[in-house]
Write an enzyme that holds these catalytic residues in place. Sequence first.
Site, PDB file in Angstrom:
ATOM      1  N   ARG A 196      -7.287   0.827   5.918  1.00 20.32           N
ATOM      2  CA  ARG A 196      -6.295  -0.243   5.817  1.00 20.32           C
ATOM      3  C   ARG A 196      -6.676  -1.458   6.650  1.00 20.32           C
ATOM      4  NH1 ARG A 196      -1.664   3.102   4.143  1.00 20.32           N
ATOM      5  NH2 ARG A 196       0.117   1.825   3.574  1.00 20.32           N
ATOM      6  N   LYS A 238      -0.096   4.510  -4.857  1.00 15.25           N
ATOM      7  CA  LYS A 238      -1.263   5.283  -4.397  1.00 15.25           C
ATOM      8  C   LYS A 238      -0.905   6.774  -4.288  1.00 15.25           C
ATOM      9  CE  LYS A 238      -1.601   2.888  -0.579  1.00 15.25           C
ATOM     10  NZ  LYS A 238      -0.581   1.828  -0.627  1.00 15.25           N
ATOM     11  N   ARG A 263      13.226   7.597   4.075  1.00 12.90           N
ATOM     12  CA  ARG A 263      12.135   7.048   4.884  1.00 12.90           C
ATOM     13  C   ARG A 263      12.619   5.847   5.680  1.00 12.90           C
ATOM     14  NH1 ARG A 263       6.219   6.821   2.092  1.00 12.90           N
ATOM     15  NH2 ARG A 263       6.133   4.929   3.335  1.00 12.90           N
TER      16      ARG A 263
HETATM   17  P1  B4P Z   1       4.012   5.384  -3.809  1.00 13.58           P
HETATM   18  O1  B4P Z   1       3.076   6.108  -4.711  1.00 13.58           O
HETATM   19  O2  B4P Z   1       4.764   6.251  -2.823  1.00 13.58           O
HETATM   20  O3  B4P Z   1       3.344   4.199  -3.013  1.00 13.58           O
HETATM   21  P2  B4P Z   1       2.209   4.138  -1.906  1.00 13.58           P
HETATM   22  O4  B4P Z   1       1.328   3.037  -2.362  1.00 13.58           O
HETATM   23  O5  B4P Z   1       1.572   5.469  -1.683  1.00 13.58           O
HETATM   24  O6  B4P Z   1       3.104   3.848  -0.611  1.00 13.58           O
HETATM   25  P3  B4P Z   1       3.027   3.332   0.870  1.00 13.58           P
HETATM   26  O7  B4P Z   1       1.967   2.286   1.037  1.00 13.58           O
HETATM   27  O8  B4P Z   1       4.436   2.953   1.117  1.00 13.58           O
HETATM   28  O9  B4P Z   1       2.806   4.493   1.881  1.00 13.58           O
HETATM   29  P4  B4P Z   1       1.895   5.007   3.069  1.00 13.58           P
HETATM   30  O10 B4P Z   1       2.454   6.345   3.223  1.00 13.58           O
HETATM   31  O11 B4P Z   1       0.441   4.883   2.764  1.00 13.58           O
HETATM   32  O12 B4P Z   1       5.015   4.595  -4.749  1.00 13.58           O
HETATM   33  C1  B4P Z   1       6.119   3.892  -4.247  1.00 13.58           C
HETATM   34  C2  B4P Z   1       7.333   4.069  -5.151  1.00 13.58           C
HETATM   35  O13 B4P Z   1       7.070   3.524  -6.444  1.00 13.58           O
HETATM   36  C3  B4P Z   1       7.708   5.535  -5.377  1.00 13.58           C
HETATM   37  O14 B4P Z   1       9.091   5.655  -5.309  1.00 13.58           O
HETATM   38  C4  B4P Z   1       7.200   5.846  -6.801  1.00 13.58           C
HETATM   39  O15 B4P Z   1       7.989   6.794  -7.453  1.00 13.58           O
HETATM   40  C5  B4P Z   1       7.311   4.473  -7.472  1.00 13.58           C
HETATM   41  N1  B4P Z   1       6.292   4.262  -8.508  1.00 13.58           N
HETATM   42  C6  B4P Z   1       4.983   4.636  -8.449  1.00 13.58           C
HETATM   43  N2  B4P Z   1       4.334   4.255  -9.578  1.00 13.58           N
HETATM   44  C7  B4P Z   1       5.277   3.605 -10.363  1.00 13.58           C
HETATM   45  C8  B4P Z   1       5.218   2.970 -11.666  1.00 13.58           C
HETATM   46  N3  B4P Z   1       4.090   2.914 -12.386  1.00 13.58           N
HETATM   47  N4  B4P Z   1       6.349   2.398 -12.124  1.00 13.58           N
HETATM   48  C9  B4P Z   1       7.505   2.444 -11.405  1.00 13.58           C
HETATM   49  N5  B4P Z   1       7.618   3.021 -10.187  1.00 13.58           N
HETATM   50  C10 B4P Z   1       6.526   3.608  -9.668  1.00 13.58           C
HETATM   51  O16 B4P Z   1       2.167   4.113   4.405  1.00 13.58           O
HETATM   52  C11 B4P Z   1       3.314   4.177   5.237  1.00 13.58           C
HETATM   53  C12 B4P Z   1       3.073   3.635   6.671  1.00 13.58           C
HETATM   54  O17 B4P Z   1       2.157   4.529   7.401  1.00 13.58           O
HETATM   55  C13 B4P Z   1       2.382   2.263   6.818  1.00 13.58           C
HETATM   56  O18 B4P Z   1       3.291   1.190   6.728  1.00 13.58           O
HETATM   57  C14 B4P Z   1       1.726   2.367   8.237  1.00 13.58           C
HETATM   58  O19 B4P Z   1       2.654   2.120   9.283  1.00 13.58           O
HETATM   59  C15 B4P Z   1       1.291   3.817   8.306  1.00 13.58           C
HETATM   60  N6  B4P Z   1      -0.126   3.995   7.901  1.00 13.58           N
HETATM   61  C16 B4P Z   1      -0.551   4.757   6.826  1.00 13.58           C
HETATM   62  N7  B4P Z   1      -1.889   4.727   6.728  1.00 13.58           N
HETATM   63  C17 B4P Z   1      -2.342   3.932   7.740  1.00 13.58           C
HETATM   64  C18 B4P Z   1      -3.648   3.498   8.137  1.00 13.58           C
HETATM   65  N8  B4P Z   1      -4.743   3.868   7.474  1.00 13.58           N
HETATM   66  N9  B4P Z   1      -3.748   2.676   9.232  1.00 13.58           N
HETATM   67  C19 B4P Z   1      -2.664   2.298   9.909  1.00 13.58           C
HETATM   68  N10 B4P Z   1      -1.403   2.666   9.582  1.00 13.58           N
HETATM   69  C20 B4P Z   1      -1.229   3.473   8.501  1.00 13.58           C
END
Ligand code: B4P
Length: 193
Positions: free
Chosen positions: A89, A14, A134
């Site tokens: 979420r 995302k 992280r």
């Molecule tokens: P990202 O792009 O970083 O993944 P994400 O889905 O954004 O991550 P996440 O769900 O962990 O984070 P969030 O900050 O929302 O990609 C992950 C990895 O994969 C990266 O290293 C990237 O380089 C790699 N990658 C991407 N695309 C690729 C591909 N095509 N092929 C190979 N590799 C690839 O959440 C973090 C925490 O914050 C939650 O656990 C929760 O505690 C809190 N939180 C956030 N929002 C919340 C909400 N609305 N309500 C309650 N808690 C919340």
Amino acid sequence: MFNLILFGPPGSGKGTQSQKIVDSYKVEHISTGDLLRSEVKNETALGLEAKEYMDNGSLVPDEVVIGMISSKIDATPDARGFIFDGFPRTKEQAVALDKLLQLKETSITTVLSLQVSEDELTKRLLERGATSGRSDDNEEVITKRIKEYHAKTAIVASHYDAQGKLVNIKGEGSIDDIFKSLSAEIDKYLQPA
Ligand code: B4P
């Protein structure tokens, strides 16, 4: 106004894809993960509360996150559109977002849901953990985050499916190919700026 939810489990890409969408379409990016990490870093009262939940892979309470989103939307009244990354979420967050947008006489345009297998999610997050520093990218916490996703977040997809707004997108493959699939959907509503 164009309002996109980029949806998917932890590690589905995302944040990665949001950056590309923002560069291309010049919409405002609202990432609850980034907002929360910034509160934690600045050691605000909100950040101190959120840290405990984030460090063990739990979701931060709805009222904390919803308040944060509301002020962020108000801060950019002239936005071309918004991309909501990592929000909503929970079903409660989805209902609150729908109400918030209704008050502003707008609504969610489309929900693009990234489909990635659990093995691939774990692999990506462990790889990120090796370099990101992280606190939530280790095996135990990743397992908990994926569990939280199934228990509380997956249902958000049904909420928007019932409104006819959910589109599934293959989230495995190259970052550019996934962006092309996302763009094909976004182009139905908004052209690159
Ligand atoms: P990202 O792009 O970083 O993944 P994400 O889905 O954004 O991550 P996440 O769900 O962990 O984070 P969030 O900050 O929302 O990609 C992950 C990895 O994969 C990266 O290293 C990237 O380089 C790699 N990658 C991407 N695309 C690729 C591909 N095509 N092929 C190979 N590799 C690839 O959440 C973090 C925490 O914050 C939650 O656990 C929760 O505690 C809190 N939180 C956030 N929002 C919340 C909400 N609305 N309500 C309650 N808690 C919340």
